[in-house]
Design an enzyme around this catalytic site. Structure first.
Site, PDB file in Angstrom:
ATOM      1  N   GLY A  32       0.816  -1.199   0.000  1.00  0.00           N
ATOM      2  CA  GLY A  32       0.000   0.000   0.000  1.00  0.00           C
ATOM      3  C   GLY A  32       0.846   1.243   0.000  1.00  0.00           C
ATOM      4  CB  THR A  42      -1.711   3.041   4.521  1.00  0.00           C
ATOM      5  OG1 THR A  42      -0.633   2.209   4.068  1.00  0.00           O
ATOM      6  CG2 THR A  42      -2.088   4.012   3.414  1.00  0.00           C
ATOM      7  N   GLY A  43      -0.072   2.798   7.671  1.00  0.00           N
ATOM      8  CA  GLY A  43       0.008   2.009   8.898  1.00  0.00           C
ATOM      9  C   GLY A  43       0.515   0.604   8.720  1.00  0.00           C
ATOM     10  CE  LYS A  44       3.380  -0.014   3.399  1.00  0.00           C
ATOM     11  NZ  LYS A  44       2.926   1.390   3.344  1.00  0.00           N
ATOM     12  CB  THR A  45       5.887   0.116   9.919  1.00  0.00           C
ATOM     13  OG1 THR A  45       6.471   0.185   8.612  1.00  0.00           O
ATOM     14  CG2 THR A  45       6.948  -0.256  10.928  1.00  0.00           C
ATOM     15  CB  SER A  75      -5.760   4.200 -16.717  1.00  0.00           C
ATOM     16  OG  SER A  75      -5.008   5.281 -16.211  1.00  0.00           O
ATOM     17  CE  LYS A 112      -6.794   5.374 -12.216  1.00  0.00           C
ATOM     18  NZ  LYS A 112      -6.794   4.674 -13.512  1.00  0.00           N
TER      19      LYS A 112
END
Length: 1247
Positions: free
Chosen positions: A721, A725-728, A1099, A1142
């Protein structure tokens, strides 16, 4: 002469005696604690934790104690008994002063009576230091503010009479009638954790007497615990005839010091002569005083007499050797002895120095504690509770020691005279031969009889931490950085001949620790194969062969192998740590609550972890059932084996000691782990015999405990991500929820394979890889290891032309992250397989597509998308703002530490209050375009710091009132001018060739891009031009190669539509030729604003194609429509990624009301819809999800719950297109752009 201050305590006699309830503790060693001295005592980790647990309610602020207590679960009643070996249970029983039939193994906190007793004792002690005398109990109880954490660690130390022998009877004093009930009241003032044992510094304060028949004993009889006693303490220090007693003590001590000084001089002279004589040319011991020819010259006789004097046999006397080792065997002891002598001389020479009662009594105890008196005499002095008897005994002990030195000198003179003057050469040779024979017999007895008599020996000092002088203060020393080995019972007879490894007491402590590991720990390691153990044993024998020679005896590999064995010893073999006592006791609700408290949302990640815990729980239940079906002997043995997933498997450590000298009076370290070591050795010898008779049943118990976890492979998860976003932090929360140790390894920029696999031992300074180092730091074999930024490893797709001389670290990770291979991971430094199957690997990545395909295939990828502003609003209110308020110094009440938490009990609203509207404005205007919450938290921190300044000004009364509220009008004052709006390029009226596209940014966010196209007809500028060569296309705006190819594809598709005569133009029948002629003479220039930002990706294909068609037909595109999708030459719209991001980017643009996405992306929206319902805490209707999936398979779907949800949440209408014709109908639905209606194969899908 010194002055004497004979204080009169007669008027305070009634206040100088007290009876208090104190916790008691019985040492395992023969150490006798005398008041006024500090002692370093080594405990096993379990015993130290059990002792300190009794004070847990008063030492919560001491981190080293909290870390130690967290290794053991003492709160689960008697169930904790299964976690400990039988040895440690007996140790705990003996330390509590209870017989082995005592079943309450778990320690308990001290009683209320003991708490009050410590308070009263502290108050009396404080008053005696300040000279105020004693106080009544009521007054003592009311003054508790001065008690600090370590002041609570007060206890009564009971001497272990069974370990102290009477030299006359050779029986322990405990076998006979006890002399008195005198104890030493001490306090723990220092704690050192060397990762194997715990060293406690005990400050002996005063004597006390156990009260057995007293009214106060009966008063507390029901409230006292088994390890607590009523202690009577007499603070009266009034010594009769102080001057006479001190003069006698000083006189005797001076005489003793002269005797000791003379003895040391004679011993050193004899020692130096023998040393120098051993370096002569002949190199032989001279048994005669000269050559055969005797010179009658006087000078020759003098030289001969000097040789006789120098050839002193004092070094052959066992008593002399014993006294010399006690006097100078430790630098700290020698230092304390000389400083004590200096103190006596200072008192006698300084006329201004006052000798009071307390100083005299302290000198008595110091003299007994420092001088080489045996323990039974120290015990006798401790038992002299009366002051006069104590003075008499210390003088008798000093005179007796003086007599020993005098007798030693007399006997040595007699022996020297006979040996050098009267004995024949044969007699001299017989004397030396008998000495050597006695030494050999003694060494053989020590080697052969040690395992049998090991539990009867008195423990000596583990190492000398020595006595030095006290200033009344002490601080904990630093832990020894080199951990020692762990003893565990059990032996595998097939792994090598470990009995051939002899213990070497003459080696240093590090080699002893290695020996203990090879002898006792290595045979019990179940995760090592027999070949691996054989290789380790072979390397140890090479080190052992060179250990006795200086510098390794010329062996160049000595230090390399020694460092290697120390690292192997430091790996936490068979040590598994978890929060739960066993797998079947896993609390799923508690784990889920832990995850919910730490992170908002992310239900798909939490669900995967809960599934892992459920599997572990079921395997634990099944293993218990399988275990019950086995035979009874195995079942009984399995009860004593620790579970692999229990809390920090208990250890049976060896003695160790920090070499740091504490600036205080400290007696040489006594090893409280002695009993554990001796019983472990005895059990080990027993297990060796059992292994030889029945090797198949030796390791069943230990293997059974680990078997539960090995049936389940630990998950290998990758959290992918955008940043912030708070992964660690989620990985840390996972470790906390599982109760496992956490280690983080940053892989960003690693370009050497040896960082993962380790360096080979042939290199100078070689070390193991990062994974083995993480295991050493975590002290367990099942930690949670975070492989951070795994997508940034230099190698694989990130090689970028980098040479592969150092290997490919991304390829080295293939073995680590493969559940089928990592149970035999081989580190180049170790050279044998290591089991990593119980390690939970959690990887984080921002761009997973940068990783190699084989590595990505081994990971269970969990996508963590960007947060929308509603989620950020909740995260900010629930997590970020409270954390920033606390970090910026506001006195917030921590509700987690409160015993009872009332709703709304947190007082953070008293300092800062931010409403939802203001929080939303911070998110939208000051952190625009952020996928995570890092910048959002920084902004909140800025607000808190501004408010902190105002709060301090209010406290200093610089301002009258403090307003905790922050509203929208305050944001420009605190945060400045907000970011410029991203809607600038999208504002304006409807224009020809202007189309809104959608992009997924590199930071994980989404945004709206404007594609502007302008067409120039070459026929207008050149009227004589008859024909065109085709449309030309020029594109600017820092566009990537893929995006430019998509634009060319869109332009060619527009041309194909003209050739098929599909489009209308000016209501003319000759549409095809008019459009084709215009197309061939058209120069198109397309530009994408924000030219400094690179743009790429397929895209935007439909967006550019529609822009070109708008220019060709001269038809404007509505400005409230944004679209995304990849186009092919046939006009088919292919699915794209980042639909959710998006959609949020379109939502942040106030002009966008409609959004066109590929038809195939509706499944992604259904997935996000179900995930959003779960993270919002609502109950998900699984039947509805199944119906939505089935309905989505139809060309014309009927269920519109997904579209209605996004319409209500973001205010955007969703439309779907499978072909470019659908986009034309959605954009120009009121006009007839298409010439043939049947060419439209699909209808638009909208709400």
């Amino acid at each position: 002469m010194a002055k004497y201050n004979n204080n009169n305590y007669a008027n305070k006699a009634t206040n100088l005696k007290q009876q208090v309830v104190l916790p008691t503790y019985t040492l395992d060693s023969n150490l006798v604690l005398l008041p006024g001295i500090m002692y370093n005592v080594t405990f096993s980790r379990f015993k130290a934790a059990a002792l300190l647990y009794r004070y847990k309610n008063f030492i919560s602020q001491v981190s080293i104690i909290n870390n130690l207590l967290s290794e053991y679960d003492f709160n689960s009643g008697n169930s904790n008994e299964e976690e400990r070996s039988e040895t440690e249970q007996k140790i705990e029983q003996s330390s509590l002063g209870q017989p082995e039939t005592y079943h309450e193994i778990n320690p308990s906190v001290i009683s209320t009576e003991a708490v009050e007793g410590i308070k009263e004792f502290f108050q009396y002690e404080t008053n005696m230091k300040t000279g105020r005398g004693g106080k009544g109990e009521k007054e003592a109880k009311s003054t508790n503010d001065g008690i600090k954490e370590f002041d609570w660690l007060t206890l009564a130390i009971i001497p272990n009479l069974d370990k102290i022998k009477d030299p006359e009877t050779n029986y322990s004093i405990g076998d006979a009638a006890k002399l008195t009930n005198v104890v030493t009241v001490a306090r723990i003032i220092g704690i050192v954790d060397d990762s194997t044992n715990i060293k406690l510094t005990l400050q002996a304060i005063t004597r006390g007497v156990q009260i057995t028949d007293d009214s106060k004993m009966n008063q507390h009889k029901n409230g006292l615990k088994t390890n607590e006693q009523v202690i009577g303490i007499d603070w009266n220090h009034n010594v009769s005839d102080l001057k006479g007693k001190f003069n006698a003590l000083q006189k005797n001590y001076q005489q003793l010091f002269q005797s000791i000084d003379k003895f040391l001089i004679d011993y050193r002279e004899a020692l130096d002569y023998n040393k120098n004589n051993s370096n002569n040319k002949n190199g032989n011991l001279s048994l005669i005083k000269g050559n055969a020819t005797i010179n009658n010259n006087k000078n020759s006789d003098d030289k001969s007499n000097q040789d006789i004097k120098s050839q002193n046999l004092l070094t052959l006397n066992p008593l002399a050797n014993a006294l010399y080792m006690q006097l100078v065997g430790s630098k700290d002891f020698n230092k304390a002895f000389h400083r004590l002598e200096k103190l006596f001389s200072q008192v006698s020479k300084n006329d201004e120095y006052k000798i009071d009662n307390e100083t005299y009594l302290r000198l008595v105890d110091l003299t007994c504690g420092i001088l080489p008196f045996p323990n039974f005499q120290k015990l006798a002095l401790l038992n002299k509770y009366k002051l006069d008897d104590r003075s008499v005994l210390i003088n008798e002990m000093i005179l007796q020691l003086i007599q020993i030195f005098e007798n030693l000198q007399t006997n040595n003179s007699f022996v020297n005279n006979w040996f050098h003057s009267e004995a024949t050469n044969i007699q001299k040779a017989n004397v030396v031969a008998n000495q050597l024979k006695s030494i050999r017999n003694l060494l053989e007895g020590m080697t052969k009889n040690r395992p049998i008599k090991s539990n009867k020996r008195n423990p000596g000092p583990a190492s000398s931490s020595g006595p030095s002088f006290s200033n009344g203060k002490s601080s904990p020393g630093r832990a020894n950085a080199r951990p020692k080995s762990n003893h565990q019972d059990g032996f595998n007879g097939n792994d090598g001949d470990y009995n051939d490894v002899d213990d070497d007491d003459d080696g240093d402590e590090d080699l002893k620790a290695i020996f203990n590991f090879i002898k006792h720990k290595l045979p019990t390691i179940s995760t090592l194969s027999a070949d691996s153990k054989r290789l380790i044993l072979k390397d140890f024998k090479r080190v052992k062969a060179s250990a006795n020679s200086p510098g390794g005896g010329g062996n160049s590999d000595f230090h390399v192998l020694r460092n290697y064995l120390e690292i192997v010893m430091d790996i936490p073999w068979d040590n598994y740590v978890t929060k739960f006592k066993s797998n079947k006791d896993i609390d799923l609700k508690l784990a889920k609550k832990q995850l919910d408290d730490d992170h908002y949302g992310l239900e798909h990640v939490k669900k995967r972890l809960i599934q892992y815990l459920v599997v572990l729980k079921l395997l634990g239940i099944n293993a218990e059932k399988d275990q019950s079906d086995k035979s009874q002997p195995i079942k009984d043995n399995s009860k004593d084996s620790p579970n692999s997933s229990s809390k920090a498997l208990t250890k049976s450590p060896t003695s160790s000691l920090s070499r740091k000298t504490i600036s205080s009076i400290v007696i040489a370290n006594k090893d409280e782990t002695y009993l554990a070591k001796q019983q472990a050795k005895t059990t080990n010898q027993k297990s060796i015999t059992e292994a030889k008779t029945n090797p198949s049943t030796t390791m069943i118990t230990s293997n059974e405990s680990i078997h539960v976890s090995k049936n389940n492979k630990s998950p290998i998860i990758m959290l992918a991500g955008p940043p912030g976003t708070g992964k660690t932090s989620l990985a840390k929360s996972i470790a906390s929820a599982l109760g496992r140790n956490f280690q983080r390894i940053s892989l960003g920029g690693i370009k050497d394979e040896s960082e993962i696999r380790g360096h080979r031992r042939t290199y100078v300074g070689a070390m193991p890889g990062l994974l083995i180092q993480a295991l050493r730091k975590s002290r367990c074999m099942n930690p949670v290891i975070l492989l951070d930024e795994i997508d940034k490893v230099i190698g694989g797709n990130n090689s970028g032309g980098v040479n592969k001389f150092n290997g490919d670290p991304s390829a080295a990770l293939l073995e680590v992250l493969d559940p089928e291979q990592n149970n035999t991971f081989i580190d180049h430094y170790l050279g044998f397989p290591i089991d990593l199957s119980q390690v939970i690997f959690i990887c984080t990545a921002n761009d997973p597509w940068n990783m190699t395909r084989p590595l990505l295939d081994r990971l269970e990828t969990i996508e963590i998308g960007a947060y929308d502003y509603n989620e950020k609003l909740i995260i900010g209110k629930k997590y970020l703002l409270p954390r920033q308020i606390k970090r910026n110094g506001f006195p917030v009440v921590d509700t987690k530490k409160m015993t009872t938490v009332v709703a709304g009990s947190s007082n953070q609203d008293e300092f800062i209050r931010i409403n939802d509207a203001t929080m939303k404005k911070v998110i939208l205007d000051y952190t625009r375009g952020e996928a995570g919450v890092r910048n959002f938290e920084r902004r909140l921190g800025t607000l808190c710091r501004f408010k902190a300044v105002e709060y301090c000004e209010w406290l200093n009364k610089d301002i009258k009132n403090y307003n905790p509220i922050i509203d929208e009008n305050d944001l420009p004052i605190y945060l400045g001018v907000p970011y410029s709006s991203g809607d600038v390029t999208t504002e304006g009226t409807v224009g020809v060739g202007v189309v809104h596209g959608l992009s997924y940014n590199s930071d994980g966010s989404g945004s709206v891009l404007v594609f502007e196209s302008i067409g120039f007809d070459r026929r207008i500028s050149n009227k004589e031009h008859n024909g065109g060569n085709g449309a030309t296309l020029n594109m600017t705006g820092r566009l990537g190669e893929v995006l430019m190819e998509s634009g060319k594809i869109g332009l060619v598709f527009i041309k194909s539509m003209i050739y098929k005569n599909i489009l209308k133009f000016d209501n003319n029948n000759n549409n095809k030729h008019l459009l084709l002629d215009k197309y061939n003479n058209l120069d198109i220039h397309m530009h994408v604003p924000m030219g400094s930002v690179s743009k790429d990706g397929p895209s935007a294909g439909v967006t550019m194609a529609l822009s070109f068609l708008s220019v060709l037909l001269d038809k404007p595109v509505p400005s409230d429509i944004a679209m995304t999708g990849e186009i092919t030459l046939r006009g088919i719209i292919l699915p794209i990624g980042g639909v959710k991001e998006k959609l949020m980017g379109a939502h942040l643009n106030s002009n966008i009301k409609r959004m066109i996405v590929p038809r195939e992306n509706r499944k992604d929206l259904i997935k996000e819809y179900s995930r959003s319902i779960e993270e919002a805490g609502e109950v998900l209707d699984h039947h509805l999800i199944n119906d939505l999936i089935k309905d989505n398979e139809d060309k014309e779907f009927k269920l519109t719950q997904v579209e209605e949800y996004y319409q209500n949440k973001y205010g955007i209408s969703l439309f779907y297109a499978k072909e470019f014709y659908d986009i034309i109908k959605i954009v120009w639905n009121e006009d007839e752009v298409l010439l043939k209606q049947d060419n439209s194969r699909l209808l638009e899908y909208h709400i």
